[in-house]
Design a protein around this motif. Structure first.
Motif, mmCIF file in Angstrom:
data_model
loop_
_atom_site.group_PDB
_atom_site.id
_atom_site.type_symbol
_atom_site.label_atom_id
_atom_site.label_comp_id
_atom_site.label_asym_id
_atom_site.label_seq_id
_atom_site.Cartn_x
_atom_site.Cartn_y
_atom_site.Cartn_z
ATOM 1 N N ILE A 194 -5.952 -20.112 8.845
ATOM 2 C CA ILE A 194 -4.494 -20.190 8.837
ATOM 3 C C ILE A 194 -3.960 -20.391 7.421
ATOM 4 N N LEU A 195 -4.850 -20.337 6.438
ATOM 5 C CA LEU A 195 -4.458 -20.543 5.051
ATOM 6 C C LEU A 195 -3.980 -19.250 4.411
ATOM 7 N N CYS A 196 -2.889 -19.344 3.669
ATOM 8 C CA CYS A 196 -2.366 -18.209 2.912
ATOM 9 C C CYS A 196 -3.418 -17.680 1.945
ATOM 10 N N HIS A 197 -4.072 -18.576 1.230
ATOM 11 C CA HIS A 197 -5.078 -18.189 0.245
ATOM 12 C C HIS A 197 -6.166 -17.312 0.859
ATOM 13 N N THR A 198 -6.741 -17.762 1.965
ATOM 14 C CA THR A 198 -7.817 -17.020 2.606
ATOM 15 C C THR A 198 -7.319 -15.689 3.135
ATOM 16 N N SER A 199 -6.168 -15.722 3.777
ATOM 17 C CA SER A 199 -5.608 -14.514 4.378
ATOM 18 C C SER A 199 -5.351 -13.428 3.338
ATOM 19 N N VAL A 200 -4.680 -13.796 2.256
ATOM 20 C CA VAL A 200 -4.335 -12.815 1.224
ATOM 21 C C VAL A 200 -5.577 -12.362 0.460
ATOM 22 N N THR A 201 -6.479 -13.285 0.172
ATOM 23 C CA THR A 201 -7.684 -12.932 -0.576
ATOM 24 C C THR A 201 -8.552 -11.940 0.185
ATOM 25 N N LEU A 202 -8.745 -12.172 1.471
ATOM 26 C CA LEU A 202 -9.555 -11.248 2.267
ATOM 27 C C LEU A 202 -8.880 -9.886 2.380
ATOM 28 N N TRP A 203 -7.538 -9.881 2.481
ATOM 29 C CA TRP A 203 -6.842 -8.591 2.516
ATOM 30 C C TRP A 203 -7.007 -7.861 1.186
ATOM 31 N N SER A 204 -6.891 -8.571 0.074
ATOM 32 C CA SER A 204 -7.037 -7.945 -1.235
ATOM 33 C C SER A 204 -8.435 -7.364 -1.414
ATOM 34 N N LYS A 205 -9.437 -8.081 -0.952
ATOM 35 C CA LYS A 205 -10.821 -7.599 -1.029
ATOM 36 C C LYS A 205 -10.991 -6.321 -0.224
ATOM 37 N N GLN A 206 -10.339 -6.259 0.940
ATOM 38 C CA GLN A 206 -10.461 -5.091 1.812
ATOM 39 C C GLN A 206 -9.671 -3.909 1.277
ATOM 40 N N SER A 207 -8.457 -4.174 0.793
ATOM 41 C CA SER A 207 -7.552 -3.084 0.418
ATOM 42 C C SER A 207 -7.774 -2.580 -1.002
ATOM 43 N N LYS A 208 -8.358 -3.419 -1.853
ATOM 44 C CA LYS A 208 -8.568 -3.128 -3.278
ATOM 45 C C LYS A 208 -7.262 -3.156 -4.079
ATOM 46 N N PHE A 209 -6.203 -3.727 -3.515
ATOM 47 C CA PHE A 209 -4.954 -3.933 -4.245
ATOM 48 C C PHE A 209 -4.942 -5.341 -4.832
ATOM 49 N N GLY A 210 -4.426 -5.481 -6.046
ATOM 50 C CA GLY A 210 -4.257 -6.796 -6.630
ATOM 51 C C GLY A 210 -3.131 -7.555 -5.947
#
Length: 306
Positions: A194-210
């Motif tokens: 439920i953490l913003c940090h984890t949610s956004v970081t995993l999405w960035s890793k998947q999408s390759k967007f900064g």
């Protein structure tokens, strides 16, 4: 909508009045039809019993709320987006508590952006959902909140289907090449937290967007819309007593055999207590009690606890 002043004022319980000016504004609908001195009427004077002072929940259209939330994200972030969308849509329904919803200063929630002032803690969408649900009568508030939280940590988001995106008016942001950030570019990820940090970081890793790219803003705007939609969908079902979704990860029950909340004192304490609903294995792998772990697991076999 036409709210009778005497009816509206007759429902007033609280002491907090709407401030004139200063940026705290109600909807345009309320400005024309609601008394200027109406109090919100929620609060319990320091007790945990809110039952006498909750506001009436009536069903609202999830897609209408989602559209508001998507647009609101660009104004004040994810927490503001979810909270403002739910409150404003309830204010627009013309029911007995409509003016009270209209009087709520939704801009108090902008602090939640970026996991509370950019700290990456609790996602603002979830902070807002709980805040909104907690003031509503006629629903099982804890069940709705827990259902929304588990949805967030376990669901691939944003949903990205064309019908939903069309309904909320997405996407609106573009790549460096000027192309719309369509669902295939944004992609999906499971927050597992439920953490913003984890949610956004995993999405960035998947999408390759900064995470400073407009794609991150588009992704989070769509997640804001999705959580607003889901919260209202669950509220509508809860009002009908038909909400039947998971409120915690199924695997948590395996861990709870040893790591549940207890009243143990030092002489009987043998395994770390955990008092939470979050998915355990997001952070903790299943441990092998024969793998050299120290403390309570030393010399144990699975059957000793499970």
């Amino acid at each position: 909508m036409n709210v009778n002043r005497r009816q509206a004022m007759g429902q007033i319980i609280g002491l907090v009045s709407v401030a004139a000016g200063g940026g705290i504004m109600a909807t345009a609908m309320a400005a024309d039809t609601c008394p200027g001195d109406i109090s919100i009427g929620i609060g319990s004077e320091g007790t945990s019993d809110l039952a006498a002072n909750l506001l009436t929940y009536v069903k609202v259209e999830p897609l209408a709320v989602a559209k508001r939330a998507y647009e609101d994200y660009g104004k004040g972030g994810c927490m503001y987006g979810v909270f403002d969308a739910i409150v404003k849509e309830l204010a627009a329904q013309g029911h007995e508590d409509a003016c009270k919803f209209a009087a709520i200063p939704t801009n108090i929630t902008v602090y939640g952006a970026g996991g509370i002032a950019g700290w990456g803690t609790l996602c603002g969408c979830l902070n807002a959902a709980a805040m909104a649900v907690n003031m509503l009568a006629g629903v099982d508030r804890n069940k709705v909140i827990r259902s929304v939280y588990h949805y967030y940590e376990s669901t691939a988001m944003p949903r990205g289907d064309s019908e939903f995106l069309s309904a909320i008016g997405a996407p609106t942001r573009k790549t460096d090449a000027g192309e719309l950030l369509t669902a295939d570019k944004i992609g999906q990820s499971v927050a597992k937290s439920i953490l913003c940090h984890t949610s956004v970081t995993l999405w960035s890793k998947q999408s390759k967007f900064g995470t400073s790219h407009p794609a991150k803003l588009e992704r989070c705007a769509q997640v804001t819309a999705e959580i607003a939609y889901t919260t209202v969908d669950f509220l509508n079902k809860a009002l009908d007593n038909t909400l039947d979704v998971a409120t915690a990860a199924e695997g948590n029950s395996d861990c709870a055999g040893c790591h549940s909340s207890t009243k143990r004192e030092p002489d009987t304490y043998f395994a770390t207590d955990v008092n939470a609903q979050m998915e355990c294995q997001t952070c903790h792998s299943e441990h092998d009690v024969t793998a050299g772990l120290t403390g309570a697991h030393e010399g144990f076999t699975c059957s000793d606890c499970h």
